[in-house]
Scaffold this active site. Structure first.
Site, short mmCIF file in Angstrom:
data_model
loop_
_atom_site.label_atom_id
_atom_site.label_comp_id
_atom_site.label_asym_id
_atom_site.label_seq_id
_atom_site.Cartn_x
_atom_site.Cartn_y
_atom_site.Cartn_z
N GLU A 4 0.82 -1.22 0.00
CA GLU A 4 0.00 0.00 0.00
C GLU A 4 0.86 1.27 0.00
OE1 GLU A 4 -4.16 -1.52 2.03
OE2 GLU A 4 -2.48 -1.13 3.38
N ASP A 15 -11.60 -6.15 -3.62
CA ASP A 15 -12.41 -7.39 -3.63
C ASP A 15 -13.79 -7.06 -3.09
OD1 ASP A 15 -10.48 -7.49 -1.00
OD2 ASP A 15 -12.53 -8.13 -0.54
O1 4EH Z 1 -4.53 -5.05 5.89
C1 4EH Z 1 -5.54 -6.00 5.64
C2 4EH Z 1 -5.30 -6.71 4.32
C3 4EH Z 1 -5.93 -8.09 4.23
S1 4EH Z 1 -5.25 -9.31 5.28
C4 4EH Z 1 -6.87 -5.29 5.44
N1 4EH Z 1 -6.77 -4.80 4.08
C5 4EH Z 1 -6.00 -5.80 3.34
C6 4EH Z 1 -8.01 -4.32 3.47
C7 4EH Z 1 -8.96 -5.36 2.92
C8 4EH Z 1 -9.82 -6.16 3.66
N2 4EH Z 1 -10.04 -6.29 4.99
C9 4EH Z 1 -10.99 -7.16 5.39
C10 4EH Z 1 -9.17 -5.64 1.59
N3 4EH Z 1 -10.16 -6.58 1.48
C11 4EH Z 1 -10.59 -6.91 2.74
C12 4EH Z 1 -11.56 -7.80 3.21
N4 4EH Z 1 -11.74 -7.92 4.57
N5 4EH Z 1 -12.31 -8.56 2.39
C13 4EH Z 1 -3.91 -9.97 4.45
C14 4EH Z 1 -3.77 -10.02 3.09
N6 4EH Z 1 -2.72 -10.53 2.51
C15 4EH Z 1 -1.72 -11.04 3.24
C16 4EH Z 1 -1.83 -11.02 4.61
N7 4EH Z 1 -2.92 -10.50 5.19
#
Ligand code: 4EH
Length: 231
Positions: free
Chosen positions: A12, A196
């Site tokens: 990010e 997403d």
């Molecule tokens: O920092 C976390 C990331 C996912 S966990 C929250 N961010 C991305 C936003 C996000 C989010 N949060 C909750 C985007 N889509 C989301 C969702 N629900 N559906 C992560 C991801 N990749 C590697 C490790 N941890």
């Protein structure tokens, strides 16, 4: 003026650091902070690592150690509203903690005594964001962002969060940042580009769109800096 720009994941903040080009790196509290000058602004960039606790820690350090007077968050989120699609931008009008639950004692979801469910974003920063979007011809939606320490990838959980908090998008850090900034009197702005739809295929979509949506958010934040500098 000293501005903090925060993300949660390295992906990010990478597009921010790439645009800024040169910066100094300082280490503190198991984390790295990147300081630089952008036009007349002193900028400090950091990624907190994932979750509300990490986000609150980093926001406190950005304010109390680095002297940030405004805090902007750039990152990605899952869409909760059907009107938000992958790659679209949403600015938080306010933030809630969807996983904070002492309803057993008669309190509403997201509430603890002496607190509030919704932490409202700074109106001036929101209006700078709207002006920025208008002048660039970009669409910027505004709505409640729900934060919790869970990656949501299930339609039923998403629907519950939508109806309980009237939320538009979901992520894992915003409310932690908002809470700290609100308590310390620092104006904040939370921007997210959708990666997403927080449904069964969220894991796949997230992996596919993390980079491109992070860049959409980062580019918008940098455009806002021009207006911030003049304000
Ligand atoms: O920092 C976390 C990331 C996912 S966990 C929250 N961010 C991305 C936003 C996000 C989010 N949060 C909750 C985007 N889509 C989301 C969702 N629900 N559906 C992560 C991801 N990749 C590697 C490790 N941890």
């Amino acid at each position: 003026m000293k501005i903090a720009i925060m993300g949660a994941m390295v992906e990010e903040i990478t597009p921010l650091l790439q645009r800024f080009g040169t910066y100094e790196t300082r280490e503190f509290a198991n984390n790295k902070f990147y300081t630089l000058k952008y036009k007349n602004l002193d900028v400090v960039v950091a990624y907190s690592k994932i979750g509300k606790v990490n986000a609150a820690l980093t926001a406190s350090i950005l304010i109390n150690k680095f002297g940030a007077q405004k805090l902007l968050f750039s990152g990605v989120a899952g869409a909760v509203s059907d009107e938000l699609h992958i790659g679209e931008l949403i600015a938080a009008s306010g933030l809630v903690q969807h996983d904070l639950d002492i309803t057993a004692f008669g309190h509403p979801h997201g509430f603890v005594p002496e607190g509030k469910v919704l932490i409202k974003s700074d109106e001036r920063l929101l209006s700078i964001a709207k002006d920025t979007a208008n002048s660039l011809g970009l669409s910027l939606k505004e709505g409640v962002i729900a934060t919790g320490d869970q990656f949501i990838c299930e339609a039923s959980k998403k629907e519950w969060i939508k109806k309980t908090f009237d939320a538009s998008a979901i992520e894992m850090e915003g409310a932690g940042v908002a809470f700290v900034c609100d308590a310390l009197g620092v104006p904040f702005f939370i921007l997210r580009a959708i990666s997403d739809a927080a449904d069964a295929k969220a894991g796949f979509d997230f992996d596919e769109f993390l980079q491109s949506s992070s860049k959409i958010s980062a580019d918008f934040i940098i455009s806002m800096l021009e207006r911030l500098e003049r304000s």
